[in-house]
Design a protein around this motif. Structure first.
Motif, PDB file in Angstrom:
ATOM      1  N   VAL A 111      20.632  16.482  67.555  1.00 57.21           N
ATOM      2  CA  VAL A 111      19.335  16.570  68.232  1.00 57.21           C
ATOM      3  C   VAL A 111      19.392  17.624  69.340  1.00 57.21           C
ATOM      4  N   GLU A 112      20.549  17.720  70.010  1.00 58.60           N
ATOM      5  CA  GLU A 112      20.662  18.611  71.160  1.00 58.60           C
ATOM      6  C   GLU A 112      20.925  20.053  70.727  1.00 58.60           C
ATOM      7  N   PRO A 113      20.358  21.008  71.458  1.00 57.56           N
ATOM      8  CA  PRO A 113      20.674  22.418  71.205  1.00 57.56           C
ATOM      9  C   PRO A 113      22.015  22.779  71.850  1.00 57.56           C
ATOM     10  N   LEU A 114      22.437  23.998  71.612  1.00 57.70           N
ATOM     11  CA  LEU A 114      23.669  24.494  72.217  1.00 57.70           C
ATOM     12  C   LEU A 114      23.505  24.645  73.727  1.00 57.70           C
ATOM     13  N   PRO A 115      24.614  24.487  74.477  1.00 60.09           N
ATOM     14  CA  PRO A 115      24.534  24.806  75.907  1.00 60.09           C
ATOM     15  C   PRO A 115      24.355  26.307  76.088  1.00 60.09           C
ATOM     16  N   GLY A 116      24.012  26.736  77.289  1.00 63.29           N
ATOM     17  CA  GLY A 116      23.827  28.157  77.541  1.00 63.29           C
ATOM     18  C   GLY A 116      25.089  28.954  77.263  1.00 63.29           C
ATOM     19  N   PRO A 117      24.961  30.228  76.900  1.00 64.84           N
ATOM     20  CA  PRO A 117      26.141  31.061  76.598  1.00 64.84           C
ATOM     21  C   PRO A 117      27.084  31.124  77.803  1.00 64.84           C
ATOM     22  N   ALA A 118      28.373  30.888  77.542  1.00 63.73           N
ATOM     23  CA  ALA A 118      29.380  30.920  78.605  1.00 63.73           C
ATOM     24  C   ALA A 118      30.753  31.015  77.978  1.00 63.73           C
ATOM     25  N   ALA A 119      31.694  31.582  78.730  1.00 58.06           N
ATOM     26  CA  ALA A 119      33.078  31.633  78.262  1.00 58.06           C
ATOM     27  C   ALA A 119      33.611  30.219  78.113  1.00 58.06           C
ATOM     28  N   PRO A 120      34.178  29.867  76.976  1.00 56.68           N
ATOM     29  CA  PRO A 120      34.662  28.499  76.791  1.00 56.68           C
ATOM     30  C   PRO A 120      35.942  28.265  77.590  1.00 56.68           C
ATOM     31  N   PRO A 121      36.136  27.055  78.131  1.00 56.47           N
ATOM     32  CA  PRO A 121      37.399  26.755  78.808  1.00 56.47           C
ATOM     33  C   PRO A 121      38.541  26.721  77.805  1.00 56.47           C
ATOM     34  N   LEU A 122      39.723  27.148  78.264  1.00 51.24           N
ATOM     35  CA  LEU A 122      40.882  27.248  77.388  1.00 51.24           C
ATOM     36  C   LEU A 122      42.006  26.345  77.866  1.00 51.24           C
ATOM     37  N   VAL A 123      42.831  25.923  76.929  1.00 48.90           N
ATOM     38  CA  VAL A 123      44.097  25.257  77.223  1.00 48.90           C
ATOM     39  C   VAL A 123      45.196  26.216  76.790  1.00 48.90           C
ATOM     40  N   VAL A 124      46.070  26.591  77.718  1.00 43.48           N
ATOM     41  CA  VAL A 124      47.111  27.582  77.452  1.00 43.48           C
ATOM     42  C   VAL A 124      48.476  26.974  77.747  1.00 43.48           C
ATOM     43  N   THR A 125      49.398  27.112  76.815  1.00 38.15           N
ATOM     44  CA  THR A 125      50.772  26.655  77.015  1.00 38.15           C
ATOM     45  C   THR A 125      51.718  27.782  76.636  1.00 38.15           C
ATOM     46  N   SER A 126      52.917  27.762  77.202  1.00 33.10           N
ATOM     47  CA  SER A 126      53.931  28.760  76.861  1.00 33.10           C
ATOM     48  C   SER A 126      55.281  28.084  76.734  1.00 33.10           C
ATOM     49  N   GLN A 127      56.129  28.635  75.859  1.00 36.35           N
ATOM     50  CA  GLN A 127      57.462  28.080  75.643  1.00 36.35           C
ATOM     51  C   GLN A 127      58.449  29.217  75.455  1.00 36.35           C
ATOM     52  N   HIS A 128      59.482  29.229  76.263  1.00 35.23           N
ATOM     53  CA  HIS A 128      60.538  30.237  76.140  1.00 35.23           C
ATOM     54  C   HIS A 128      61.673  29.663  75.295  1.00 35.23           C
ATOM     55  N   ARG A 129      62.218  30.495  74.430  1.00 36.04           N
ATOM     56  CA  ARG A 129      63.350  30.058  73.617  1.00 36.04           C
ATOM     57  C   ARG A 129      64.265  31.252  73.355  1.00 36.04           C
ATOM     58  N   VAL A 130      65.507  30.949  73.095  1.00 31.30           N
ATOM     59  CA  VAL A 130      66.489  31.967  72.718  1.00 31.30           C
ATOM     60  C   VAL A 130      66.964  31.628  71.316  1.00 31.30           C
ATOM     61  N   GLU A 131      66.928  32.605  70.412  1.00 27.19           N
ATOM     62  CA  GLU A 131      67.217  32.339  69.014  1.00 27.19           C
ATOM     63  C   GLU A 131      68.136  33.403  68.436  1.00 27.19           C
ATOM     64  N   THR A 132      68.829  33.037  67.373  1.00 24.40           N
ATOM     65  CA  THR A 132      69.605  34.007  66.608  1.00 24.40           C
ATOM     66  C   THR A 132      68.779  34.469  65.425  1.00 24.40           C
ATOM     67  N   TRP A 133      69.037  35.690  64.985  1.00 26.28           N
ATOM     68  CA  TRP A 133      68.252  36.275  63.900  1.00 26.28           C
ATOM     69  C   TRP A 133      69.124  36.536  62.681  1.00 26.28           C
ATOM     70  N   ASP A 134      68.465  36.537  61.536  1.00 23.90           N
ATOM     71  CA  ASP A 134      69.141  36.782  60.265  1.00 23.90           C
ATOM     72  C   ASP A 134      69.217  38.277  59.975  1.00 23.90           C
ATOM     73  N   VAL A 135      69.978  38.996  60.798  1.00 21.40           N
ATOM     74  CA  VAL A 135      70.135  40.436  60.606  1.00 21.40           C
ATOM     75  C   VAL A 135      71.620  40.774  60.645  1.00 21.40           C
ATOM     76  N   LEU A 136      72.027  41.672  59.764  1.00 22.40           N
ATOM     77  CA  LEU A 136      73.436  42.033  59.674  1.00 22.40           C
ATOM     78  C   LEU A 136      73.941  42.678  60.956  1.00 22.40           C
ATOM     79  N   GLY A 137      73.066  43.419  61.636  1.00 23.81           N
ATOM     80  CA  GLY A 137      73.489  44.143  62.823  1.00 23.81           C
ATOM     81  C   GLY A 137      73.818  43.268  64.008  1.00 23.81           C
ATOM     82  N   ASP A 138      73.519  41.968  63.929  1.00 21.92           N
ATOM     83  CA  ASP A 138      73.809  41.063  65.039  1.00 21.92           C
ATOM     84  C   ASP A 138      75.159  40.375  64.894  1.00 21.92           C
ATOM     85  N   LEU A 139      75.892  40.641  63.810  1.00 24.02           N
ATOM     86  CA  LEU A 139      77.113  39.896  63.524  1.00 24.02           C
ATOM     87  C   LEU A 139      78.368  40.667  63.894  1.00 24.02           C
TER      88      LEU A 139
END
Length: 371
Positions: A137-165
């Motif tokens: 029944v309701e129309p859209l709210p007025g145009p506006a930038a939507p609120p965001l949820v932002v997360t970040s995660q740091h990790r250290v990983e090994t890679w499947d490359v011959l040059g790393d061995l």
């Protein structure tokens, strides 16, 4: 012995060709499209997202029929937002608030596959899809930038490359393709027949994930939004996350589908973990001392290490290739029970009691982030 480093975990099971309609295994053409939401605001639009930057192409093979509550067909027009890989359908007359409409869609993927990849007729099966869409029944709210949820995660990983061995005791790793015909390009295993290998370097990565704040937005407001994520150099990331190997800024763009407005939210990340991003040197001395009988070395090669192009580690001196096989009829040192000589001081004998196939758990390589 044969040691194995397991690399990617993608699609390794053979799948019928019909399922992919002549397209690549890891990037299949969509077999059907339905509206992105089953609930619209009173002034909302039907949105369709075929993905893979294919909105314009998909629209060529797409047909749509919208029926009102009385079963009468509703007129409307399409609008394409190619940058967001989405197209919308807008009714010629306003929706009936509170009513439920029937949406019948058909994507002729078979014809698309023939036009795009010269697939044979009938390479895939396509069919109509019927869904119900309810108008609020309701129309859209007025145009506006939507609120965001932002997360970040740091990790250290090994890679499947011959040059790393770095390896020892006669290990010369090589890439082996995974099982099955339907794989990602980086689905492979690194194997070597004897000796030992470990890593010289690791890689620091920061994964930043975004989403709309769905608790703060009504469902009809969320269904009126499309998004895309751009990284440094305007690189576009698919989905809702980007992975950074160095500090950088990301731009999250949200499209108001009903009104065509774009809202931009740009944020920078990684300065607090800058020293732990990118290529990170690892000291393999302890691992090598515990597992090697002879000199450690590194070699060159794209798909396998070339024994003729090796240098000792960490000295960087020329490392001699493995000794030639003994003439026919003469037993090798291992067969006669003697030790194998090596001018570089690197033993290549097989250690007793080692199984024929060893999965090197400590060197399990994680797949690089898909970009």
């Amino acid at each position: 012995m044969m040691a194995t480093i397991v690399a990617g975990l993608g699609w390794t099971t053979a799948r019928p060709a019909r399922a992919h309609c002549g397209d690549e295994c890891w990037d299949p053409l969509p077999l059907w499209l339905k509206p992105s939401s089953s609930e619209l605001a009173a002034d909302g639009v039907l949105a369709f997202s075929p993905g893979y930057d294919r909105a314009a192409r998909a629209l060529e093979f797409f047909t749509l029929k919208v029926l009102d509550p009385m079963g009468e067909e509703v007129a409307g027009t399409f609008e394409l937002y190619e940058d967001f890989s989405v197209f919308v359908w807008r009714p010629a007359q306003p929706w009936i608030a509170g009513a439920t409409y029937t949406v019948i869609t058909h994507l002729d993927t078979a014809a698309w596959a023939t036009a795009e990849y010269s697939a044979s007729p009938g390479a895939c099966v396509t069919y109509e899809r019927e869904t119900q869409v309810t108008i609020a029944v309701e129309p859209l709210p007025g145009p506006a930038a939507p609120p965001l949820v932002v997360t970040s995660q740091h990790r250290v990983e090994t890679w499947d490359v011959l040059g790393d061995l770095v390896c020892c005791d006669g290990a010369y790793p090589e890439k082996w393709p995974g099982q099955g015909h339907c794989q990602y390009p980086d689905d492979y295993q690194i194997r070597y027949e004897e000796g030992f290998c470990t890593h010289l370097r690791e890689h620091g990565r920061l994964t930043v994930a975004y989403d709309f704040d769905r608790e703060a937005l009504a469902a009809t407001a969320v269904s009126n939004l499309a998004s895309r994520l751009l990284g440094p150099g305007d690189r576009e990331w698919s989905g809702w996350a980007a992975t950074l190997g160095a500090p950088g800024c990301l731009r999250f763009e949200a499209l108001d589908l009903a009104r065509g407005e774009v809202f931009v939210d740009e944020r920078c990340f990684g300065d607090d973990v800058a020293d732990a991003l990118g290529t990170l040197d690892v000291d393999p001395t302890a691992a090598l001392a515990a597992s090697c009988a002879g000199q450690a070395y590194v070699c060159e090669g794209k798909t396998s290490w070339d024994p003729e192009r090796c240098t000792t580690w960490p000295e960087g001196q020329i490392h001699p290739p493995p000794a030639d096989e003994p003439p026919a009829g003469e037993p090798s040192a291992a067969e006669s029970g003697g030790a194998t000589e090596s001018s570089g001081g690197c033993s290549t004998h097989e250690r007793p009691g080692t199984p024929a196939l060893v999965v090197l758990g400590g060197l399990l390589l994680r797949r690089r982030a898909r970009r």
